[in-house]
Motif scaffolding. Structure first.
Motif, PDB file in Angstrom:
ATOM      1  N   ARG A 154      -6.857   7.272   6.706  1.00  0.00           N
ATOM      2  CA  ARG A 154      -6.390   6.923   8.016  1.00  0.00           C
ATOM      3  C   ARG A 154      -7.385   7.543   9.129  1.00  0.00           C
ATOM      4  NH1 ARG A 154      -0.180   5.752   8.368  1.00  0.00           N
ATOM      5  NH2 ARG A 154       0.350   5.713   6.272  1.00  0.00           N
ATOM      6  N   ASN A 156      -3.912   5.336  16.223  1.00  0.00           N
ATOM      7  CA  ASN A 156      -2.815   4.482  15.766  1.00  0.00           C
ATOM      8  C   ASN A 156      -3.051   3.679  14.481  1.00  0.00           C
ATOM      9  OD1 ASN A 156      -0.448   5.187  17.323  1.00  0.00           O
ATOM     10  ND2 ASN A 156      -1.175   4.237  18.821  1.00  0.00           N
ATOM     11  N   THR A 195      -2.643   0.134  12.618  1.00  0.00           N
ATOM     12  CA  THR A 195      -1.619  -0.546  12.684  1.00  0.00           C
ATOM     13  C   THR A 195      -0.970  -0.234  11.087  1.00  0.00           C
ATOM     14  OG1 THR A 195      -2.564  -2.428  11.216  1.00  0.00           O
ATOM     15  CG2 THR A 195      -2.508  -2.575  13.556  1.00  0.00           C
ATOM     16  N   THR A 196       0.304  -0.350  10.994  1.00  0.00           N
ATOM     17  CA  THR A 196       0.984  -0.062   9.636  1.00  0.00           C
ATOM     18  C   THR A 196       0.545  -0.976   8.493  1.00  0.00           C
ATOM     19  OG1 THR A 196       2.868   0.422  10.614  1.00  0.00           O
ATOM     20  CG2 THR A 196       3.256  -0.285   8.225  1.00  0.00           C
ATOM     21  N   TYR A 224      -3.116   0.573   7.551  1.00  0.00           N
ATOM     22  CA  TYR A 224      -3.048   1.783   6.859  1.00  0.00           C
ATOM     23  C   TYR A 224      -2.504   1.665   5.623  1.00  0.00           C
ATOM     24  CZ  TYR A 224      -4.665   4.300  10.906  1.00  0.00           C
ATOM     25  OH  TYR A 224      -5.460   4.718  11.931  1.00  0.00           O
ATOM     26  N   GLN A 225      -1.765   0.666   5.321  1.00  0.00           N
ATOM     27  CA  GLN A 225      -1.099   0.427   4.032  1.00  0.00           C
ATOM     28  C   GLN A 225      -2.349  -0.018   3.086  1.00  0.00           C
ATOM     29  OE1 GLN A 225       2.270  -2.085   4.787  1.00  0.00           O
ATOM     30  NE2 GLN A 225       3.815  -0.467   4.707  1.00  0.00           N
ATOM     31  N   ARG A 265       3.373   8.024  14.371  1.00  0.00           N
ATOM     32  CA  ARG A 265       2.232   7.115  13.831  1.00  0.00           C
ATOM     33  C   ARG A 265       2.282   6.909  12.462  1.00  0.00           C
ATOM     34  NH1 ARG A 265      -2.237   9.240  18.088  1.00  0.00           N
ATOM     35  NH2 ARG A 265      -1.088   8.543  20.039  1.00  0.00           N
ATOM     36  N   PHE A 266       3.319   7.233  11.573  1.00  0.00           N
ATOM     37  CA  PHE A 266       3.109   7.543  10.099  1.00  0.00           C
ATOM     38  C   PHE A 266       3.942   6.536   9.932  1.00  0.00           C
ATOM     39  CE2 PHE A 266       0.100  10.811   9.085  1.00  0.00           C
ATOM     40  CZ  PHE A 266      -0.275  10.154   7.948  1.00  0.00           C
ATOM     41  N   ALA A 267       4.366   5.540  10.675  1.00  0.00           N
ATOM     42  CA  ALA A 267       5.166   4.149  10.151  1.00  0.00           C
ATOM     43  C   ALA A 267       4.631   3.841   8.793  1.00  0.00           C
ATOM     44  CB  ALA A 267       5.116   3.006  11.264  1.00  0.00           C
ATOM     45  N   GLY A 268       5.873   3.153   8.193  1.00  0.00           N
ATOM     46  CA  GLY A 268       5.527   2.714   6.823  1.00  0.00           C
ATOM     47  C   GLY A 268       6.053   3.575   5.613  1.00  0.00           C
ATOM     48  N   SER A 269       5.974   3.079   4.549  1.00  0.00           N
ATOM     49  CA  SER A 269       6.525   3.888   3.454  1.00  0.00           C
ATOM     50  C   SER A 269       5.484   4.501   2.405  1.00  0.00           C
ATOM     51  CB  SER A 269       7.308   2.871   2.671  1.00  0.00           C
ATOM     52  OG  SER A 269       6.518   1.742   2.100  1.00  0.00           O
TER      53      SER A 269
END
Length: 778
Positions: A414, A419, A421-422, A425-426, A452-456
């Motif tokens: 990242r 920022n 986007t989710t 970065y996925q 900013r670490f949205a996502g799994s």
């Protein structure tokens, strides 16, 4: 700088006559990297360089106005500070003559060109490349027997849709590091075999099990029907071998029987060589050697574990920029940074901020036991769709280039403090895990909400912690529950002084050192912190925000790699059985402090007791500051050092471990005995044109301690066939009584380089370096 572009006294025609046209057919090694094969030459010497001109890529271009240069190379002269980005915002041409003895397949490899490149062979465009931090390889389809010309157009302009630059014309100061243009890393060209191993990934599996093995993935550049074998060696002895048939361009297999392999560790960086051979019948088609190490590295919610034992990560961030040369320093100099971090500053981890760094630096980290966070190019901003596609390509290039390095334990996929986007970065995280399932991915955050670490796909939560502000006690944010947590930045210019130099006040110098110690003390207090990487190891060029005169003075060492007082804290965290340390956090100099450093002066040491003496008479014992730093392995000491006005005594500090005296240091209070020191890092260099060493020029007291308060100009003179990478005059008043320059010999016969330094009151000093064909490699 002493003419960074051409060899003094050597005309262009004389330069070429002396050997400027490289002859292919020299055997050279490039273990572990995608590179030309056995008939390979390193293209360090005898390039012709200048500004781009119409027709400059054509075979018959008149080269009379081009200057001879050596690689690695920066397109513009630089000083140690005050860099002007406008000086490299242009297009440039490098031309290389080489003579081929065969018309078989040839390739050229460039380890790094800042920022974009076009490669032409004999007047024909054969490749383009975007991005300055990763290698690229170019097929040379029309090499002729005899003279050939490789012409490389380097585009150093800002408005590029390439990370970390942005597609908008915001200018180089929008990111927190300058990027001088040039072919600033090594290059090679050579004939390659008909069948070639383009890539080998040697991945240790089940490292902590007696049944540990090595999973080998090989990629060939053309389809093959044959056999691929791998032999695993450690300390020159074969431990195991295995192989598999290949039909096509890829093959995977496991090598077992590795229960006896010695594990790679920070204290015992035991490496293995993997010799991979491709055969068809009885014919060997290609062979390649890569290095790896067997180690198990895990980031958990209870801390970081290496080979099953908890290890509190202790380190700093590193920028790759040097005075006078930008990033264009030879491999020996790049490796030296790793040696400073591991051996002098006792770091167990370094963050390569904010881009993939020199392969030579990473090789040294492997050999020294220095763990690495490596990340993609970027800082604070994410560009448009084209920029993001390039960002994804950088992830692939970084992982494929460096996944055999055991020192690397996390991929930064990242963009630092951005920022994004989710979805973006996925994609970057998934690509890294697909290419290398053995390491976690992460990216450093600057948001206090950690949103900013949205996502799994969070594997390691990394945070640049500048929570502390003036007027409040220093603190760190607590780890976030449920996810491994690493502090990737703190202190720097945001949680301390705007500028931290040896020339600053005693209060600033002491504050910055104690902030570094307090940050690591707080991280050590809680097992949920995997560790802490402070900002930063070395000063660096920047025009962003709190820069001063085009530099960020945030390092524990300056841009010359010379320690400041904050480095004494890191130096003191060594085991005294290996290296006993006594480093005052003050200057024993009565010019600025007539009564001495006063009560409670800090001394950084790993000893149990410190006894003080003034003119060899007992002056008491220093007090441990364990209460202030309860979790440091070796807390500092406080000493009351008040001297009657008019006296300038000699200070002696004796350090004891148990009842044994392990170190005794003396510091002169009388500046009348100060001298000039001129000391090279290496006594011997190679005569191949691709080597260099630093020389530290400093004002020192009679016992060799740097006298930071010395002013005056130092004049430098170099004799011998080589280049001075540095200004011929150094202002000690600005640099804090010390500076570094680098000596780089020209390719040729054995010789000696002698640097003479002269100061108006300290006299002169010299450093001599031998240049031989058989000098040890860095």
């Amino acid at each position: 700088m002493a003419d960074s572009h051409s060899s003094p006294g050597l005309s262009r025609r004389g330069f070429l006559a002396a050997g400027g046209a490289a002859l292919l057919g020299v055997v050279a090694g490039s273990a572990g990297h995608t590179a030309p094969g056995a008939e390979t030459v390193h293209l360090g010497d005898f390039w012709l360089f200048g500004r781009y001109d119409d027709g400059c890529t054509e075979l018959g271009f008149d080269e009379i106005d081009l200057a001879p240069v050596q690689l690695p190379h920066c397109v513009t002269p630089l000083s140690w500070t005050g860099w002007d980005p406008a000086s490299w915002q242009d297009r440039w041409i490098y031309r290389k003559h080489f003579t081929a003895t065969t018309t078989e397949r040839h390739t050229a490899r460039f380890d790094g060109v800042m920022t974009n490149a076009e490669v032409h062979l004999n007047g024909r465009l054969v490749a383009t490349h975007e991005g300055g931090y990763l290698p690229f390889e170019v097929a040379l389809p029309d090499v002729v027997a005899g003279d050939n010309v490789l012409a490389v157009v380097v585009d150093g302009r800002w408005a590029l849709d390439v990370p970390p630059n942005l597609p908008r014309d915001e200018g180089p100061s929008v990111i927190d590091f300058y990027q001088p243009a040039g072919i600033y890393r090594p290059a090679t060209v050579g004939a390659v075999p008909r069948v070639r191993l383009a890539d080998v990934f040697a991945r240790p599996v089940d490292v902590l099990s007696p049944g540990r093995s090595l999973h080998v993935t090989c990629t060939l550049d053309v389809p093959v029907v044959g056999q691929v074998t791998a032999s695993v060696l450690q300390a020159g002895r074969e431990l195991a071998h295995g192989g598999a048939p290949v039909r096509g361009t890829t093959v995977e297999f496991d090598v077992g029987g590795l229960g006896a392999v010695r594990l790679w560790d920070v204290d015992d960086p035991a490496l293995c060589e993997v010799v991979v051979t491709v055969q068809s019948g009885k014919h060997t088609l290609d062979q390649r050697v890569v290095r790896t190490g067997f180690r198990d590295a895990r980031f958990t919610t209870e801390g970081f574990f290496l080979n099953g034992r908890r290890l509190k990560l202790f380190g700093l961030n590193r920028h790759q920029w040097y005075p006078f040369a930008g990033g264009a320093m030879p491999d020996r100099v790049q490796r030296r940074d790793a040696e400073i971090l591991r051996r002098e500053l006792n770091c167990t981890m370094v963050r390569c901020s904010h881009y993939p760094q020199s392969s030579a630096f990473l090789d040294a980290c492997d050999e020294l036991g220095l763990l690495v966070w490596e990340e993609i190019p970027g800082w604070g901003h994410v560009g448009d769709d084209a920029w993001q596609r390039r960002n994804l390509a950088d992830v692939e290039g970084m992982v494929v280039r460096d996944r055999n390095h055991p020192s690397i334990v996390v991929w930064g996929t990242r963009v630092n403090e951005a920022n994004g986007t989710t979805a973006m970065y996925q994609r970057t995280g998934q690509l890294a895990r697909q290419l290398d399932p053995s390491r976690p991915t992460s990216g450093a955050l600057a948001s206090p909400t950690l949103g900013r670490f949205a996502g799994s796909d969070v594997e390691v939560l990394a945070y640049n912690d500048y929570t502390a502000r003036r007027g409040v006690p220093f603190r760190l944010r607590p780890p976030r529950p449920g996810v491994p947590y690493l502090v990737t930045e703190t202190i720097g210019t945001l949680a301390g002084a705007r500028a931290y130099r040896r020339t600053d006040t005693p209060g600033v110098r002491q504050q910055q050192a104690e902030l570094h110690a307090k940050a690591h003390d707080l991280a050590a207090a809680d097992d949920r912190y995997c560790g802490l990487l402070a900002w930063c190891a070395f000063d660096y060029p920047s025009g962003w925000q709190r820069a001063v005169g085009g530099s960020k003075y945030a390092g524990v060492s300056d841009i010359f790699r010379i320690p400041k007082p904050a480095a004494a804290f890191y130096a003191s965290q060594a085991d005294p059985r290996a290296r006993a340390v006594v480093e005052p956090g003050f200057a024993w100099d009565f010019t600025a402090q007539p009564a001495g450093p006063g009560p409670g002066a800090t001394i950084w040491s790993n000893c149990d007791r410190l006894l003080l003496f003034l003119d060899d008479r007992p002056a008491g014992e220093a007090r441990s500051r364990r209460a202030d730093f309860p979790h440091l392995r070796y807390p500092p000491f406080a000493a009351d050092l008040v001297v009657p006005k008019g006296r300038r005594p000699e200070l002696r500090i004796d350090g004891y471990v148990g009842e044994r005296l392990v170190v005794s240091r003396r510091f002169s209070g009388d500046r009348a005995f100060d001298v000039l020191s001129c000391v090279p890092d290496d006594a011997e260099l190679r005569a191949d044109g691709s080597d260099a060493t630093r020389v530290v020029v400093a004002a020192v007291d009679r016992f060799g301690t740097l006298r930071a308060g010395t002013a005056g100009e130092v004049r430098l003179t170099l004799t011998g066939p080589g280049e001075l990478i540095g200004d011929p005059a150094l202002d000690f008043g600005a640099t804090g009584g010390a500076a570094g320059v680098w000596l780089r010999p020209f390719a040729g016969s054995p010789s000696t380089l002698t640097l003479t330094a002269r100061h108006p009151t300290l006299g002169s000093a010299t450093a001599s370096v031998r240049v031989t064909a058989n000098a040890p490699r860095s």
